[in-house]
Motif scaffolding. Structure first.
Motif, PDB file in Angstrom:
ATOM      1  N   TRP A  76      27.538  36.861  52.037  1.00 36.97           N
ATOM      2  CA  TRP A  76      27.174  38.134  51.412  1.00 36.97           C
ATOM      3  C   TRP A  76      26.489  37.926  50.064  1.00 36.97           C
ATOM      4  N   THR A  79      25.104  40.781  47.710  1.00 38.15           N
ATOM      5  CA  THR A  79      25.810  42.036  47.969  1.00 38.15           C
ATOM      6  C   THR A  79      27.148  42.006  47.233  1.00 38.15           C
ATOM      7  N   HIS A  81      30.839  42.088  46.352  1.00 41.93           N
ATOM      8  CA  HIS A  81      32.093  41.997  47.096  1.00 41.93           C
ATOM      9  C   HIS A  81      33.119  41.270  46.220  1.00 41.93           C
ATOM     10  N   ILE A 102      34.305  42.069  41.342  1.00 40.39           N
ATOM     11  CA  ILE A 102      33.282  42.395  42.330  1.00 40.39           C
ATOM     12  C   ILE A 102      32.006  41.672  41.898  1.00 40.39           C
ATOM     13  N   SER A 104      28.250  39.544  43.202  1.00 36.19           N
ATOM     14  CA  SER A 104      27.264  39.393  44.273  1.00 36.19           C
ATOM     15  C   SER A 104      26.783  37.957  44.426  1.00 36.19           C
ATOM     16  N   SER A 125      35.118  41.014  52.343  1.00 32.96           N
ATOM     17  CA  SER A 125      33.799  41.436  52.820  1.00 32.96           C
ATOM     18  C   SER A 125      33.339  42.602  51.941  1.00 32.96           C
ATOM     19  N   PRO A 126      32.060  42.953  52.003  1.00 30.89           N
ATOM     20  CA  PRO A 126      31.592  44.104  51.211  1.00 30.89           C
ATOM     21  C   PRO A 126      32.329  45.408  51.557  1.00 30.89           C
TER      22      PRO A 126
END
Length: 142
Positions: A76, A79, A81, A102, A104, A125-126
């Protein structure tokens, strides 16, 4: 009609642009967030229960004698997560602080001594489901 020199230059530019799109990052790119690296490194794959690579744990030696640890996103990347990284000595009697949030791209860097270490790694996961939550060997001493 284009001259041979202009066409050659155009092909070189196109080649550089396309090559840049498909370039694979080198091991050295993982060191970009670590200070004072001495060139030594080790990586550990972090895979989910289906065997998919979701992150890579990097250890880099430093000129200060401490290891630099970075948990880099893979599946990911780019993104946001949740990722958590905590480094402990081999028997878990002494641990670093943790870097969690969080992210990326990566969690860390965490600098820790001694070299024989274990890591607590959590990756979601996101969508927020737990993809990995385990302790793994982190440094070059196993």
């Amino acid at each position: 009609m284009r001259s041979k020199g202009t066409l050659s230059k155009l092909l070189v530019v196109v080649g550089l642009l396309v090559g840049g799109l498909f370039a694979v990052p080198s091991q050295a790119s993982a060191a970009t967030v670590c200070s004072n690296t001495d060139g030594s490194y080790l990586s550990r794959d972090v895979r989910n229960s289906a065997g998919e690579l979701i992150a890579t744990l990097w250890w880099h030696g430093t000129t200060t004698g401490k290891g630099c640890y970075v948990l880099r996103a893979a599946k990911w990347e780019g993104t946001p997560h949740y990722m958590l990284l905590r480094i402990c000595n081999y028997d878990y009697s002494r641990c670093s602080g943790e870097d969690a949030g969080i992210y990326s791209s990566y969690a860390g860097p965490i600098y820790f001594d001694p070299v024989c270490t274990n890591a607590r790694v959590i990756v979601h996961s996101p969508s927020g489901s737990v993809a990995f939550d385990k302790r793994i060997a982190a440094g070059p001493c196993e």
